[in-house]
Design an enzyme around this catalytic site. Structure first.
Site, PDB file in Angstrom:
ATOM      1  N   HIS A 151      -2.926   0.754  -4.735  1.00  0.00           N
ATOM      2  CA  HIS A 151      -2.354  -0.420  -5.409  1.00  0.00           C
ATOM      3  C   HIS A 151      -2.626  -0.274  -6.912  1.00  0.00           C
ATOM      4  O   HIS A 151      -3.766  -0.420  -7.346  1.00  0.00           O
ATOM      5  CB  HIS A 151      -3.005  -1.714  -4.897  1.00  0.00           C
ATOM      6  CG  HIS A 151      -2.640  -2.059  -3.489  1.00  0.00           C
ATOM      7  ND1 HIS A 151      -1.731  -3.040  -3.176  1.00  0.00           N
ATOM      8  CD2 HIS A 151      -3.042  -1.531  -2.319  1.00  0.00           C
ATOM      9  CE1 HIS A 151      -1.601  -3.106  -1.854  1.00  0.00           C
ATOM     10  NE2 HIS A 151      -2.386  -2.207  -1.314  1.00  0.00           N
TER      11      HIS A 151
ATOM     12  N   MET B 173      -2.126  -6.758   6.852  1.00  0.00           N
ATOM     13  CA  MET B 173      -3.127  -7.673   6.295  1.00  0.00           C
ATOM     14  C   MET B 173      -2.603  -8.407   5.051  1.00  0.00           C
ATOM     15  O   MET B 173      -3.369  -8.760   4.157  1.00  0.00           O
ATOM     16  CB  MET B 173      -4.390  -6.877   5.927  1.00  0.00           C
ATOM     17  CG  MET B 173      -4.945  -6.052   7.074  1.00  0.00           C
ATOM     18  SD  MET B 173      -6.210  -4.909   6.523  1.00  0.00           S
ATOM     19  CE  MET B 173      -6.421  -3.880   7.988  1.00  0.00           C
ATOM     20  N   SER B 174      -1.295  -8.612   5.006  1.00  0.00           N
ATOM     21  CA  SER B 174      -0.717  -9.219   3.794  1.00  0.00           C
ATOM     22  C   SER B 174       0.562  -9.971   4.125  1.00  0.00           C
ATOM     23  O   SER B 174       0.829 -10.298   5.275  1.00  0.00           O
ATOM     24  CB  SER B 174      -0.412  -8.118   2.772  1.00  0.00           C
ATOM     25  OG  SER B 174       0.659  -7.312   3.244  1.00  0.00           O
TER      26      SER B 174
ATOM     27  N   HIS C 190      -5.402  -8.962  -1.542  1.00  0.00           N
ATOM     28  CA  HIS C 190      -5.507  -9.393  -0.151  1.00  0.00           C
ATOM     29  C   HIS C 190      -6.688 -10.351   0.019  1.00  0.00           C
ATOM     30  O   HIS C 190      -7.667 -10.272  -0.729  1.00  0.00           O
ATOM     31  CB  HIS C 190      -5.742  -8.188   0.769  1.00  0.00           C
ATOM     32  CG  HIS C 190      -4.760  -7.078   0.625  1.00  0.00           C
ATOM     33  ND1 HIS C 190      -4.822  -6.169  -0.414  1.00  0.00           N
ATOM     34  CD2 HIS C 190      -3.691  -6.723   1.378  1.00  0.00           C
ATOM     35  CE1 HIS C 190      -3.828  -5.297  -0.289  1.00  0.00           C
ATOM     36  NE2 HIS C 190      -3.127  -5.617   0.785  1.00  0.00           N
TER      37      HIS C 190
ATOM     38  N   TYR D  63      -8.958 -10.146   2.218  1.00  0.00           N
ATOM     39  CA  TYR D  63     -10.201  -9.428   2.544  1.00  0.00           C
ATOM     40  C   TYR D  63     -10.924  -8.911   1.303  1.00  0.00           C
ATOM     41  O   TYR D  63     -12.100  -8.548   1.369  1.00  0.00           O
ATOM     42  CB  TYR D  63      -9.936  -8.275   3.540  1.00  0.00           C
ATOM     43  CG  TYR D  63      -9.055  -7.158   3.021  1.00  0.00           C
ATOM     44  CD1 TYR D  63      -9.507  -6.230   2.089  1.00  0.00           C
ATOM     45  CD2 TYR D  63      -7.751  -7.017   3.479  1.00  0.00           C
ATOM     46  CE1 TYR D  63      -8.690  -5.210   1.623  1.00  0.00           C
ATOM     47  CE2 TYR D  63      -6.928  -6.002   3.027  1.00  0.00           C
ATOM     48  CZ  TYR D  63      -7.402  -5.102   2.101  1.00  0.00           C
ATOM     49  OH  TYR D  63      -6.588  -4.111   1.630  1.00  0.00           O
ATOM     50  N   GLU D  64     -10.226  -8.873   0.166  1.00  0.00           N
ATOM     51  CA  GLU D  64     -10.886  -8.409  -1.065  1.00  0.00           C
ATOM     52  C   GLU D  64     -11.831  -9.486  -1.621  1.00  0.00           C
ATOM     53  O   GLU D  64     -12.564  -9.220  -2.569  1.00  0.00           O
ATOM     54  CB  GLU D  64      -9.834  -8.027  -2.105  1.00  0.00           C
ATOM     55  CG  GLU D  64      -9.030  -6.798  -1.690  1.00  0.00           C
ATOM     56  CD  GLU D  64      -7.881  -6.498  -2.635  1.00  0.00           C
ATOM     57  OE1 GLU D  64      -8.147  -6.006  -3.751  1.00  0.00           O
ATOM     58  OE2 GLU D  64      -6.715  -6.773  -2.282  1.00  0.00           O
TER      59      GLU D  64
ATOM     60  N   SER E 250       0.820  -1.226   0.000  1.00  0.00           N
ATOM     61  CA  SER E 250       0.000   0.000   0.000  1.00  0.00           C
ATOM     62  C   SER E 250       0.847   1.267   0.000  1.00  0.00           C
ATOM     63  O   SER E 250       1.667   1.472   0.898  1.00  0.00           O
ATOM     64  CB  SER E 250      -0.881   0.042   1.251  1.00  0.00           C
ATOM     65  OG  SER E 250      -1.770  -1.030   1.256  1.00  0.00           O
TER      66      SER E 250
ATOM     67  N   ASN F 121       1.631   3.862  10.586  1.00  0.00           N
ATOM     68  CA  ASN F 121       0.807   4.487  11.636  1.00  0.00           C
ATOM     69  C   ASN F 121       1.097   3.850  12.984  1.00  0.00           C
ATOM     70  O   ASN F 121       1.562   2.720  13.066  1.00  0.00           O
ATOM     71  CB  ASN F 121      -0.686   4.308  11.304  1.00  0.00           C
ATOM     72  CG  ASN F 121      -1.050   2.849  11.088  1.00  0.00           C
ATOM     73  OD1 ASN F 121      -0.716   2.253  10.070  1.00  0.00           O
ATOM     74  ND2 ASN F 121      -1.708   2.271  12.068  1.00  0.00           N
TER      75      ASN F 121
ATOM     76  N   ALA G  81       2.737  -1.975   4.037  1.00  0.00           N
ATOM     77  CA  ALA G  81       2.516  -0.908   5.018  1.00  0.00           C
ATOM     78  C   ALA G  81       1.973  -1.602   6.263  1.00  0.00           C
ATOM     79  O   ALA G  81       1.142  -2.496   6.157  1.00  0.00           O
ATOM     80  CB  ALA G  81       1.499   0.079   4.482  1.00  0.00           C
TER      81      ALA G  81
ATOM     82  N   HIS H 235      -6.931   4.612   6.201  1.00  0.00           N
ATOM     83  CA  HIS H 235      -6.156   4.216   5.026  1.00  0.00           C
ATOM     84  C   HIS H 235      -5.428   5.422   4.413  1.00  0.00           C
ATOM     85  O   HIS H 235      -4.333   5.287   3.862  1.00  0.00           O
ATOM     86  CB  HIS H 235      -7.084   3.549   3.995  1.00  0.00           C
ATOM     87  CG  HIS H 235      -6.370   2.915   2.840  1.00  0.00           C
ATOM     88  ND1 HIS H 235      -5.388   1.952   3.009  1.00  0.00           N
ATOM     89  CD2 HIS H 235      -6.482   3.100   1.504  1.00  0.00           C
ATOM     90  CE1 HIS H 235      -4.928   1.587   1.815  1.00  0.00           C
ATOM     91  NE2 HIS H 235      -5.579   2.265   0.890  1.00  0.00           N
TER      92      HIS H 235
HETATM   93  N1  HPA Z   1      -3.328  -2.444  11.039  1.00  0.00           N
HETATM   94  C1  HPA Z   1      -3.447  -3.379  10.085  1.00  0.00           C
HETATM   95  N2  HPA Z   1      -2.978  -3.216   8.855  1.00  0.00           N
HETATM   96  C2  HPA Z   1      -2.346  -2.080   8.578  1.00  0.00           C
HETATM   97  C3  HPA Z   1      -2.189  -1.064   9.548  1.00  0.00           C
HETATM   98  C4  HPA Z   1      -2.708  -1.264  10.848  1.00  0.00           C
HETATM   99  O1  HPA Z   1      -2.601  -0.415  11.741  1.00  0.00           O
HETATM  100  N3  HPA Z   1      -1.501  -0.060   8.947  1.00  0.00           N
HETATM  101  C5  HPA Z   1      -1.266  -0.466   7.671  1.00  0.00           C
HETATM  102  N4  HPA Z   1      -1.773  -1.682   7.445  1.00  0.00           N
END
Ligand code: HPA
Length: 278
Positions: free
Chosen positions: A64, A217-218, A86, A88-89, A33, A241, A116, A253
C-alpha cells in the site's frame, strides 16, 4: 467512544486537499493490496502523500503506497487512493471511513473500490477478478460500524439502506467490458473480516455456508460510508489466493501481492472501460 469526525473536521481535511488541486474529482478509486500500480496511469497527477493530509489514516501495510493521486484517466477527473487503511492496523472504523467522507465533500459521485481477496468459492481461480454484487458485513455484525456515533444529517440518513449497495448499472457495464475483452469476471458476495490473521479451515467452512464467495479485510466499511452519502459504488475483488478450506493450503501476504501483478492489467482494462462510458 472511538474517534469520530464532525462535518467541520471532515471539511477541514477536504479543504487541505482542495487547496492543492485545480480540478473537481468526480470518480473516487480505492486501490487495495498489490493493486496500487493502476494509479500510474493517471495523467497530469497531483500526488499527495497521506502523511501530508491532516487526520488521514496512513497505510502501514506492505503493498500500500499511501498516496493520493488526483488527475485524469480516460477523460474523467479522478481521485485515486494508492493504498488504504484497515481496522486491524489500529484505526477506528470512523478513521477507516474518513477518506470516503472527504471524497463526498469534494464532490465525488462514484466510488470504485478494489481489494485483494481470498477465494471462498471453490470454483474461483487466483489471478482472476470478481465483481462484488453484495457483501456480508460480518465485521459490522460484530459491532464495528464506520457510522457509529452521531449521524451527520447533512450527508445521509441515520439508518441507510443497503439493499443495493453495489450499483447494478455499473456492474452490468463492467461485465460487458469484461466480455468484450475476454476477461474472466466472476460475480459474488464479498465478506469482510477484521483480520489480520487469515481464516482457519473452520472459519472458511462457516463463511462458505453463509453464502460468501470471497473474503478480505476491507471494502465493506468504505462502501457503507459511500452509500450513506448517496454515492454509487462499483466493487471489484482481485482473487489473490485459494482459501484454506482443506486445511493444507498456507496463505501468505507475499502470495497476495504476487497475484496483484497478474490482476492489475485486467483491472486496468475494466476500470478504463467503465470510465470511458461514464
Ligand atoms: N483472507 C482474508 N483476506 C485476504 C485473503 C484471505 O485469504 N487474501 C487477501 N486478503
Amino acid at each position: 467512544m472511538d474517534e469520530v469526525f464532525t462535518l467541520a473536521q471532515i471539511d477541514r481535511v477536504a479543504q487541505s486537499i482542495s487547496s492543492r488541486i485545480s480540478i473537481s474529482p468526480r470518480i473516487g478509486m480505492i486501490l487495495g493490496s498489490g493493486l496500487g500500480n493502476l494509479a500510474e496511469a493517471v495523467s497530469k497527477p497531483t500526488i499527495i502523500p497521506y502523511q501530508e493530509i491532516p487526520s488521514w489514516p496512513v497505510s502501514t501495510v506492505i503493498g500500500h503506497q499511501g498516496r493520493l493521486v488526483i488527475g485524469q484517466l480516460e477523460g474523467q477527473n479522478v481521485m485515486v487512493m494508492q493504498g488504504r487503511a484497515h481496522y486491524y492496523e489500529g484505526y477506528s472504523m470512523a478513521q477507516v471511513g474518513l477518506p470516503v467522507r472527504v471524497m463526498q465533500r469534494l464532490g465525488v459521485e462514484i466510488l470504485i473500490v478494489t481489494n485483494a481477496a481470498g477465494a471462498v468459492n471453490p470454483d474461483f481461480i487466483p489471478g482472476e477478478l470478481m465483481l462484488i454484487t453484495d457483501h456480508l458485513n460480518l465485521i459490522g455484525m460484530a459491532g464495528l460500524s464506520p457510522l457509529r456515533g452521531p449521524n451527520i444529517d447533512e450527508i445521509g440518513l441515520r439508518f441507510p439502506d443497503m439493499s443495493q449497495a453495489y450499483d447494478r448499472e455499473l456492474g452490468a457495464m463492467c461485465q460487458q467490458i469484461a466480455r468484450e475483452n475476454s476477461i474472466t469476471l466472476y460475480q459474488g458476495v464479498y465478506v469482510c473480516l477484521a483480520g489480520p490473521s487469515f481464516e482457519s479451515p473452520a472459519d472458511l467452512r462457516f463463511l462458505r455456508a453463509s453464502g460468501a464467495d470471497a473474503v478480505g479485510m476491507s471494502t465493506v466499511p468504505e462502501v457503507i460510508v459511500a452509500r450513506h452519502g448517496g454515492q454509487r459504488v462499483l466493487g471489484i475483488s482481485g482473487i489473490s489466493n485459494k482459501a484454506n478450506l482443506d486445511g493444507n493450503t498456507i496463505t501468505s501476504h507475499v502470495e497476495v501481492l504476487e497475484a496483484g501483478e497478474k490482476i492489475v492489467p485486467k483491472l486496468e482494462t475494466l476500470i478504463r472501460g467503465v470510465l470511458r462510458r461514464l
